[in-house]
Write a protein that holds these residues in place. Structure first.
Motif, short mmCIF file in Angstrom:
data_model
loop_
_atom_site.label_atom_id
_atom_site.label_comp_id
_atom_site.label_asym_id
_atom_site.label_seq_id
_atom_site.Cartn_x
_atom_site.Cartn_y
_atom_site.Cartn_z
N PRO A 168 -2.19 -1.40 6.64
CA PRO A 168 -2.77 -0.83 5.49
C PRO A 168 -3.54 -2.00 4.75
O PRO A 168 -4.36 -1.78 4.01
N VAL A 169 -3.14 -3.25 4.85
CA VAL A 169 -3.68 -4.46 4.28
C VAL A 169 -4.94 -4.51 4.95
O VAL A 169 -6.10 -4.79 4.41
N ILE A 170 -5.19 -4.82 6.25
CA ILE A 170 -6.62 -5.11 6.84
C ILE A 170 -7.35 -3.95 7.05
O ILE A 170 -8.56 -4.22 6.58
N THR A 171 -7.00 -2.50 6.56
CA THR A 171 -7.81 -1.63 6.19
C THR A 171 -8.34 -1.62 5.09
O THR A 171 -9.46 -1.56 4.98
N SER A 172 -7.42 -1.73 4.10
CA SER A 172 -8.01 -1.83 2.70
C SER A 172 -9.05 -3.24 2.63
O SER A 172 -10.09 -2.74 1.79
N ALA A 173 -8.74 -4.09 3.25
CA ALA A 173 -9.59 -5.49 3.14
C ALA A 173 -11.10 -4.84 3.76
O ALA A 173 -12.17 -5.23 3.25
N THR A 174 -11.03 -4.29 4.64
CA THR A 174 -12.23 -3.89 5.44
C THR A 174 -12.98 -2.83 4.48
O THR A 174 -14.28 -3.19 4.42
N LEU A 175 -12.39 -2.01 3.96
CA LEU A 175 -13.15 -0.92 3.20
C LEU A 175 -13.69 -1.71 1.87
O LEU A 175 -14.68 -1.53 1.39
N ALA A 176 -12.71 -2.46 1.24
CA ALA A 176 -13.07 -3.07 -0.08
C ALA A 176 -14.13 -3.91 0.29
O ALA A 176 -15.25 -4.08 -0.89
N ALA A 177 -14.37 -4.80 1.32
CA ALA A 177 -15.47 -5.72 1.55
C ALA A 177 -16.74 -5.11 2.13
O ALA A 177 -17.53 -5.73 2.01
N GLY A 178 -16.78 -3.84 2.07
CA GLY A 178 -18.04 -2.99 2.34
C GLY A 178 -18.14 -2.29 3.77
O GLY A 178 -19.13 -1.66 3.94
#
Length: 423
Positions: A313-323
């Motif tokens: 969930p952390v790496i997925t969220s970072a991927t989406l939030a960063a564009g």
């Protein structure tokens, strides 16, 4: 009598146009989805092999991928961010809002780039929006068809989901459970034709199920453990949803886009160095679980399972939030698979429950997806389509419903409807 003739001609003319439009949408959406699926699989595999043999690529790939997406958006795709399924909701809720034609190449290219360079999401949302844009564009080409924009958008989505998961039932259920509550003869006509078109093309190209596994039975004594898995799946889906919303909120406070890219790429790199299984969609890691079904338990294997459950969930969220382009489809399936394997491993080791780990992997996938998108029937048929097996139908149905209800009791939103519900 004259009026009745005119009306019957009108309906026949409309019927003809809807049939032809649905065939076109089904055909185009199928080939777009097949291309997106196979290109992503091939190049994700190539780049992951590179990174697994030299750790420096785990440092380079995330920042390269996110930078390419930013540059494409800035110079090619009208400087507008992809908002995922929210874009579809906006289009079907308003007559004036449309899914522009450029959304097709935008989501197609950005979806591929995100995943092959290590972005820990999937191409499902990219496929859904791109195929929805095909349906929307078709509806704009004729005045009669423009009255059925929602139905034609759903026809594209139905075909796209059918292709990705080799499950026509999941395709039409996703349109019904997640996208729109509209039910009329036009919906079933257009979506039925698009579904049959995509299914026919899949049979013609001999598309194989995503996971080649054999499931022959399940045991009644495992039902209490299935219920436990359903509850844990609901909790994990809330964790995933809240993590995505939290990261988007925090990254939104960063004024410069490239600072977001640097922060997102840093989080991706750290997570990938700790657990390479988090790279890209993660389906190859799930295939690894199926092959480990009878392997012995070790401290390292438990740590890996827990690590993926907590960090995905952390790496997925970072991927989406960063564009990055994507959504929670693939992450939910991967988290569910690892959660299911973890539960089966623990209860077999600690309580000698003698449950079948492979069953728990499959049921966990469906359960977390069901709770994440709040669509239990879509999740059920989608996972059955992925393995091309319906042996676990009844435990899958039970656990999907439990997971959905658990998540709704704690947090009644998904990442797709949270913003819309606040308006």
């Amino acid at each position: 009598m004259h009026f009745t003739k005119i009306r019957s001609r009108y309906h026949f003319h409309l019927f003809q146009k809807l049939v032809l439009a649905s065939l076109l949408i089904g055909f185009l959406s199928t080939f777009l989805s097949l291309a997106l699926k196979h290109i992503t699989e091939k190049y994700e595999s190539i780049l992951f092999f590179k990174a697994s043999t030299n750790w420096i690529y785990f440092l380079l790939f995330p920042i390269l991928g996110l930078s390419v997406i930013y540059l494409l958006r800035h110079y090619l795709f009208q400087k507008k961010a992809n908002k995922g399924i929210t874009e579809i909701f906006e289009a079907i809720q308003s007559k004036s809002k449309q899914l522009p034609l450029y959304k097709i190449p935008s989501h197609f290219i950005n979806g591929i780039v995100t995943v092959i360079f290590g972005g820990s999401t999937g191409i499902e949302v990219s496929t859904v929006v791109a195929t929805a844009a095909i349906g929307n564009t078709t509806s704009k080409k004729d005045k009669l068809l423009s009255n059925y924009k929602t139905e034609l958008i759903c026809a594209g989505i139905t075909a796209g989901i059918t292709v990705l998961f080799s499950s026509p039932i999941a395709g039409i259920l996703f349109s019904m459970e997640v996208i729109t509550k509209k039910r009329n003869w036009v919906f079933f006509l257009t979506n039925g034709i698009a579904l049959l078109t995509s299914l026919g093309l899949l049979l013609f190209v001999d598309e194989k199920p995503l996971f080649a596994i054999t499931i022959t039975t399940w045991h009644v004594h495992a039902i209490p453990y299935f219920i436990l898995l359903g509850i844990l799946a609901g909790l994990n889906s809330v964790y995933l949803t809240k993590m995505v919303l939290f990261f988007k909120l925090q990254f939104g406070k960063i004024p410069f886009h490239y600072h977001r890219i640097l922060l997102g790429a840093t989080i991706l790199t750290i997570c990938l160095l700790l657990l390479p299984q988090l790279y890209g969609e993660g389906y190859s890691a799930v295939k690894g679980l199926f092959s480990q079904a009878n392997s012995s338990i070790t401290l390292l294997s438990i740590a890996t399972l827990v690590g993926v459950i907590l960090l995905k969930p952390v790496i997925t969220s970072a991927t989406l939030a960063a564009g990055g382009d994507g959504g929670v489809f693939a992450p939910s399936l991967v988290i569910g698979a690892f959660l299911g394997f973890f539960v089966a491993t623990i209860i077999n080791h600690s309580f000698h429950a003698n449950v079948i780990p492979m069953n728990f992997v499959v049921i966990g996938m469906a359960a977390v997806l069901s709770a994440s998108i709040q669509a239990p029937f879509t999740a059920l048929f989608l996972v059955c389509g992925m393995i091309h097996n319906y042996t676990l139908f009844f435990p899958l149905l039970m656990v999907c419903l439990i997971a959905k209800q658990t998540s709704k009791m704690i947090f009644p939103f998904t990442v797709y409807n949270y913003n819309a519900s606040l308006k």
